[in-house]
Design an enzyme around this catalytic site. Structure first.
Site, PDB file in Angstrom:
ATOM      1  NE  ARG A  55     -18.977  -3.539  -0.937  1.00 36.67           N
ATOM      2  CZ  ARG A  55     -19.864  -3.849   0.016  1.00 36.67           C
ATOM      3  NH1 ARG A  55     -19.445  -4.284   1.184  1.00 36.67           N
ATOM      4  NH2 ARG A  55     -21.163  -3.718  -0.189  1.00 36.67           N
ATOM      5  CE1 TYR A  71       4.183   6.452   0.012  1.00 38.40           C
ATOM      6  CE2 TYR A  71       2.186   5.686   1.080  1.00 38.40           C
ATOM      7  CZ  TYR A  71       2.806   6.324   0.031  1.00 38.40           C
ATOM      8  OH  TYR A  71       2.059   6.827  -0.994  1.00 38.40           O
ATOM      9  CG  ASP A  90       4.466  -1.364   4.670  1.00 37.31           C
ATOM     10  OD1 ASP A  90       4.933  -2.131   3.801  1.00 37.31           O
ATOM     11  OD2 ASP A  90       3.905  -0.289   4.392  1.00 37.31           O
ATOM     12  CE  LYS A 141       4.967   1.581  -4.299  1.00 38.96           C
ATOM     13  NZ  LYS A 141       3.982   1.679  -3.295  1.00 38.96           N
TER      14      LYS A 141
HETATM   15  C1  LIG Z   1       6.233   1.148   2.182  1.00 41.06           C
HETATM   16  C2  LIG Z   1       4.924   1.512   1.561  1.00 41.06           C
HETATM   17  N1  LIG Z   1       3.791   1.117   2.166  1.00 41.06           N
HETATM   18  C3  LIG Z   1       2.578   1.423   1.651  1.00 41.06           C
HETATM   19  C4  LIG Z   1       2.453   2.173   0.505  1.00 41.06           C
HETATM   20  C5  LIG Z   1       1.089   2.506  -0.040  1.00 41.06           C
HETATM   21  O1  LIG Z   1       0.763   1.632  -1.059  1.00 41.06           O
HETATM   22  P1  LIG Z   1      -0.196   2.002  -2.314  1.00 41.06           P
HETATM   23  O2  LIG Z   1       0.446   3.126  -3.047  1.00 41.06           O
HETATM   24  O3  LIG Z   1      -0.255   0.713  -3.049  1.00 41.06           O
HETATM   25  O4  LIG Z   1      -1.503   2.389  -1.743  1.00 41.06           O
HETATM   26  C6  LIG Z   1       3.614   2.597  -0.157  1.00 41.06           C
HETATM   27  C7  LIG Z   1       3.516   3.396  -1.399  1.00 41.06           C
HETATM   28  O5  LIG Z   1       4.469   3.887  -1.913  1.00 41.06           O
HETATM   29  C8  LIG Z   1       4.874   2.258   0.386  1.00 41.06           C
HETATM   30  O6  LIG Z   1       6.021   2.650  -0.183  1.00 41.06           O
END
Ligand SMILES: Cc1ncc(COP(=O)(O)O)c(C=O)c1O
Length: 395
Positions: A58, A110, A185, A210
């Site tokens: 961890r 998101y 992000d 992704k």
């Molecule tokens: C732009 C963006 N940030 C963060 C996330 C969250 O990521 P995760 O699904 O890997 O937890 C997503 C998920 O679709 C996303 O599209």
């Protein structure tokens, strides 16, 4: 349609491939791929070695270190931390704040991030979150003040492809408060297309699920930064909250990163061709793709991104019924949420990823029932066009 690299890449020289391919050689035997250390714990040489080096997965694992070093390097940062999901990375960043602290968040994020900020950060932990349209820098200036500890944004946004000028934003907020933390992000753009650290951002974050993972087979997250103090604060939160990734998933991401550039190039090329096709289609009202000259922030895309990316949103003429009939007519595109994998995916944000927002909020953001979002994969683009044509014929 015959396209040249110059048509879909704003910068044809930039590369990360060598860095992602040649950082994985194993020191012990020279294996060109890193060993997967599937071990939760590590033998301690003596009682004093506890807490030094690797002692518990961890808190660190050699397979994880490999992926973290690559991510830090390609994001032009000094440190990276890997997580079990993008949400775990986001949770870590927001946990820099405490009750009563203030943050500015992009108003178009998101859906899961918005959900987290509202249900956890605001309601449970008393953090004051102000949602701001960061495409308008005057709005940022208006809401920025001395109490704001964190500015959090995505660019391009999901699904309406709005862009924020990261450099200008960093300058504006730091004129008001020098040490405010800016976190970006970078999931839609990836380290191949955009380097927020060079534009002034303190933290770069990815849902590694992704493009970094790229094969729709894992859930993963990363963040990276330049400042040691900030890294240490984030790292402490990461091991105390426990969203650490499995060594196997770290291995898979290390493997996928080797092809990130080549995948991105082809996916962007496909997206560019699809965007052009959609733009000229009589049943399409409007296409949202930063790589098209018709995108209202195309100049900004050229300034801070290296291409328009592989995500496209488009409004078809009509409403919910037309959008659904279009989807039903598709055979190749997989109707699914998520993005960035080798297979092309398609979804209706109002019904799926953004169904958690109120109808009123969706209208404000432009997430209407006729908005369709697609993630361009690696299939032959003429097959993808044929499939979309089937969809349009079904309306
Ligand atoms: C732009 C963006 N940030 C963060 C996330 C969250 O990521 P995760 O699904 O890997 O937890 C997503 C998920 O679709 C996303 O599209």
């Amino acid at each position: 349609m015959l396209v040249q690299e110059e048509d879909y890449l704003f910068d044809t020289e930039f590369t990360i491939a060598t860095k992602t391919i040649h950082k994985t050689c194993d020191q012990a035997y020279g294996a060109v791929n890193p060993p997967i250390y599937m071990s939760s714990t590590f033998e301690l040489k003596d009682v004093d070695s506890f807490g030094k080096g690797y002692f518990y997965t961890r808190c660190g694992n050699p397979t994880r270190t490999v992926v973290e070093e690559i991510v830090a390097e390609i994001e032009q940062n000094n440190y990276a931390i890997a997580f079990s999901s993008g949400m775990a990375a986001i949770h870590c960043v927001i946990n820099l704040l405490k009750e009563g602290d203030e943050m500015l968040a992009m108003d178009d994020l998101y859906g899961g991030t918005i959900g987290y900020l509202k249900a956890i950060a605001m309601e449970k932990h008393g953090i004051k979150v102000k949602f701001v349209d960061m495409t308008n820098i005057d709005e940022v200036r208006k809401h920025m003040n001395q109490n704001v500890q964190l500015v959090y944004l995505e660019t391009p946004t999901n699904p309406t492809m709005k862009l924020t000028d990261i450099k200008e934003l960093c300058q504006v907020v730091r004129q008001i408060k020098n040490n405010v933390i800016v976190a970006v992000d970078n999931t839609f753009a990836t380290p191949y297309l955009q380097t927020p650290s060079n534009l002034g951002a303190d933290i770069t974050l990815n849902s590694g699920t992704k493009y970094l993972g790229g094969h729709s087979d894992i859930i993963f997250g990363t963040l990276s930064c330049r400042n040691k103090e900030l890294h240490d604060a984030l790292f402490k939160i990461s091991y105390l909250t426990g969203g650490c990734p499995s060594p196997f998933d770290c291995y898979l991401v290390t493997r996928s990163l080797k092809t990130l550039e080549v995948r991105m190039k082809q996916q962007i090329k496909n997206a560019y061709i699809l965007a052009k096709y959609l733009e000229s289609h009589p049943k399409v009202e409007k296409v949202l793709y930063p790589g098209l000259e018709s995108h209202p922030q195309h100049d900004l895309a050229r300034k801070q991104m290296r291409a328009g990316g592989a995500m496209i949103s488009f409004y078809i003429k009509g409403g919910a019924a037309e959008a659904e009939r279009m989807m039903k007519g598709l055979e190749l595109f997989t109707m699914a949420v998520s993005l960035g994998g080798v297979e092309s995916l398609i979804q209706i944000p109002a019904k799926m990823t953004h169904s958690g927002l109120t109808e009123e909020r969706r209208q404000e953001l432009g997430i209407t029932q006729n908005l369709i979002r697609l993630s361009a994969g690696l299939e032959h683009v003429s097959d993808l066009i044929k499939d979309l044509e089937h969809g349009f014929k079904n309306i």
